[in-house]
Scaffold this active site. Structure first.
Site, PDB file in Angstrom:
ATOM      1  N   LEU A  34       4.972   1.241  47.281  1.00 45.56           N
ATOM      2  CA  LEU A  34       4.316   0.994  48.344  1.00 45.56           C
ATOM      3  C   LEU A  34       3.229  -0.217  48.054  1.00 45.56           C
ATOM      4  O   LEU A  34       2.407  -0.453  49.085  1.00 45.56           O
ATOM      5  CB  LEU A  34       3.680   2.156  49.036  1.00 45.56           C
ATOM      6  CG  LEU A  34       4.557   3.098  49.515  1.00 45.56           C
ATOM      7  CD1 LEU A  34       3.998   4.488  49.825  1.00 45.56           C
ATOM      8  CD2 LEU A  34       5.711   2.447  50.406  1.00 45.56           C
ATOM      9  N   ARG A  89       0.829  -0.410  46.196  1.00 44.29           N
ATOM     10  CA  ARG A  89      -0.705   0.044  46.153  1.00 44.29           C
ATOM     11  C   ARG A  89      -1.029   0.527  47.443  1.00 44.29           C
ATOM     12  O   ARG A  89      -2.481   0.392  47.743  1.00 44.29           O
ATOM     13  CB  ARG A  89      -1.580  -0.662  45.289  1.00 44.29           C
ATOM     14  CG  ARG A  89      -1.147  -0.817  43.892  1.00 44.29           C
ATOM     15  CD  ARG A  89      -2.210  -1.345  43.031  1.00 44.29           C
ATOM     16  NE  ARG A  89      -1.497  -1.735  41.535  1.00 44.29           N
ATOM     17  CZ  ARG A  89      -0.940  -0.879  40.691  1.00 44.29           C
ATOM     18  NH1 ARG A  89      -1.398   0.598  40.930  1.00 44.29           N
ATOM     19  NH2 ARG A  89      -0.580  -1.116  39.468  1.00 44.29           N
ATOM     20  N   GLY A  90      -0.393   0.778  48.659  1.00 41.31           N
ATOM     21  CA  GLY A  90      -0.748   1.259  49.734  1.00 41.31           C
ATOM     22  C   GLY A  90      -0.820   0.166  50.712  1.00 41.31           C
ATOM     23  O   GLY A  90      -0.928   0.184  51.983  1.00 41.31           O
ATOM     24  N   TYR A 136      -4.464   8.047  32.375  1.00 44.64           N
ATOM     25  CA  TYR A 136      -5.278   8.495  33.835  1.00 44.64           C
ATOM     26  C   TYR A 136      -6.353   9.614  33.407  1.00 44.64           C
ATOM     27  O   TYR A 136      -6.074  10.684  33.060  1.00 44.64           O
ATOM     28  CB  TYR A 136      -4.055   8.959  34.611  1.00 44.64           C
ATOM     29  CG  TYR A 136      -2.859   8.067  34.636  1.00 44.64           C
ATOM     30  CD1 TYR A 136      -2.805   6.695  34.765  1.00 44.64           C
ATOM     31  CD2 TYR A 136      -1.614   8.352  35.180  1.00 44.64           C
ATOM     32  CE1 TYR A 136      -1.788   6.039  34.780  1.00 44.64           C
ATOM     33  CE2 TYR A 136      -0.338   7.687  35.424  1.00 44.64           C
ATOM     34  CZ  TYR A 136      -0.740   6.189  35.040  1.00 44.64           C
ATOM     35  OH  TYR A 136       0.327   5.488  35.290  1.00 44.64           O
ATOM     36  N   HIS A 155       3.521   2.910  27.422  1.00 43.91           N
ATOM     37  CA  HIS A 155       2.967   2.444  28.598  1.00 43.91           C
ATOM     38  C   HIS A 155       2.953   0.730  28.703  1.00 43.91           C
ATOM     39  O   HIS A 155       3.043   0.173  29.764  1.00 43.91           O
ATOM     40  CB  HIS A 155       1.564   2.756  28.856  1.00 43.91           C
ATOM     41  CG  HIS A 155       1.066   3.057  30.057  1.00 43.91           C
ATOM     42  ND1 HIS A 155       0.168   4.004  30.490  1.00 43.91           N
ATOM     43  CD2 HIS A 155       1.295   2.454  31.423  1.00 43.91           C
ATOM     44  CE1 HIS A 155      -0.213   3.989  31.706  1.00 43.91           C
ATOM     45  NE2 HIS A 155       0.517   3.033  32.410  1.00 43.91           N
TER      46      HIS A 155
END
Length: 336
Positions: A215, A217-218, A64, A133
């Site tokens: 969620l 990604r919204g 990130y 990851h």
């Protein structure tokens, strides 16, 4: 005073709140904004507010912001490190110039190199939970986990985990060193871990389950109404789930979920998070705003009865396709 219940994550001794804070959206990845533009001061204030509410479980990765996200967290936790549980991830190879190569590297020498870099960037001498990851297809998982186990012996890492791996990989890894958690995308829109039997494997082996993007990604927050709602550089524009016919089909599903939320006088986000937690996962929704961290943590107090769980699962039954959750290249990096 804490307003969030804690739970054992796996069976190795790690205790975490029922919900953590996903920090990915606080930094760019490869020049793309993650869920809109971020502001560092606002992001740090959100981390502090989460702690006040008992949400002390932070999830980051060296990927990130090409290590910038870890450095942001270092600023947020400075002087108060032991109040937080820090999870970070490695595997997307970052070279000595802090540039992503987009290769997956799980070689033992890289495991140690990545861990030392994360420790430095986080400003700490230990990582609470260290994940691989993505699986490196060119390195046996036994070798990668063996190197992670060495970090545990050295006291640099307390617990280890994997992300986006199959049941077969989990079993091989767990035989080398006990896994505390496996992290995978999981939401009402993404239930592959159930379909593939991975959740059952984790339960049988006493390994915790951490759900990222709970969620979707919204998509499940009730605020996305058209593809034009995404900012220009938003990486969601590359995801099939948010494109073409998938978008409008999924919007109908999201609206049906919103209707149930309305009957309970809660937000669609709170309903979706309550469902994930009721399924036995620790959710790590991402946000960079105080308003949403307060709303999300309040979801841990939402109780769903069996009928409500069934209503939600009838809207998006197992096996219903909502579109791929990544672009085609990224989908190849998921261990099946």
């Amino acid at each position: 005073m804490s307003s969030i219940t804690t739970t054992a994550l796996g069976s190795q001794g790690l205790i975490v709140p029922l919900q953590g804070l996903g920090c990915m959206g606080m930094s760019q990845i490869a020049g793309n904004d993650i869920y809109g533009k971020a502001n560092e001061a606002e992001s740090i204030a959100t981390i502090h507010r989460s702690l006040e509410l008992g949400g002390n479980f932070l999830d980051t990765a060296d990927l990130y912001g090409n290590t910038q996200n870890e450095r942001l967290i270092a600023k947020a936790i400075k002087g108060n490190r032991d109040a937080y549980i820090i999870a970070t991830k490695f595997g997307f190879e970052i070279d000595d110039n802090e540039q992503l190569t987009w290769q997956i590297n799980g070689r033992p020498d890289y495991v140690k190199k990545a861990a030392e870099r994360s420790l430095k960037n986080l400003g700490t001498d230990y990582i609470d939970l260290y994940y691989l990851h993505r699986l490196d297809p060119n390195t046996p998982i036994e070798d990668t986990v063996g190197a992670m186990a060495e970090l545990v012996k050295e006291g640099k890492v307390k617990y280890i985990g994997l992300s986006e791996v199959s049941s077969a990989t989990i079993k091989k890894a767990h035989a080398i060193h006990p896994l505390t958690a496996v992290q995978t995308e999981y939401s009402l829109f993404e239930r592959t871990v159930e379909e593939a039997g991975i959740m059952q494997t984790l339960q049988e082996m006493g390994i915790g389950f951490v759900a990222y993007s709970p969620l979707s990604r919204g998509f499940l927050n009730g605020q996305i109404k058209s593809p034009e709602d995404f900012p220009e550089n938003d990486f969601r524009k590359t995801i099939p789930r948010f494109q073409g016919e998938n978008f409008y089909k999924n919007l109908e599903l999201a609206n049906a979920i919103q209707s149930i939320a309305n009957t309970k006088s809660i937000t669609a986000s709170q309903l979706a998070l309550a469902w994930v937690i009721a399924k036995g996962a620790v959710a790590i929704p991402g946000t960079k705003r105080i308003k949403y961290i307060e709303e999300n943590i309040a979801a841990t107090n939402v109780v769903l009865n069996a009928d409500e769980m069934q209503q939600l699962e009838n809207i998006v039954p197992l096996g219903v396709s909502t579109g791929d959750r990544y672009d085609s290249l990224s989908m190849t990096m998921i261990d099946k």
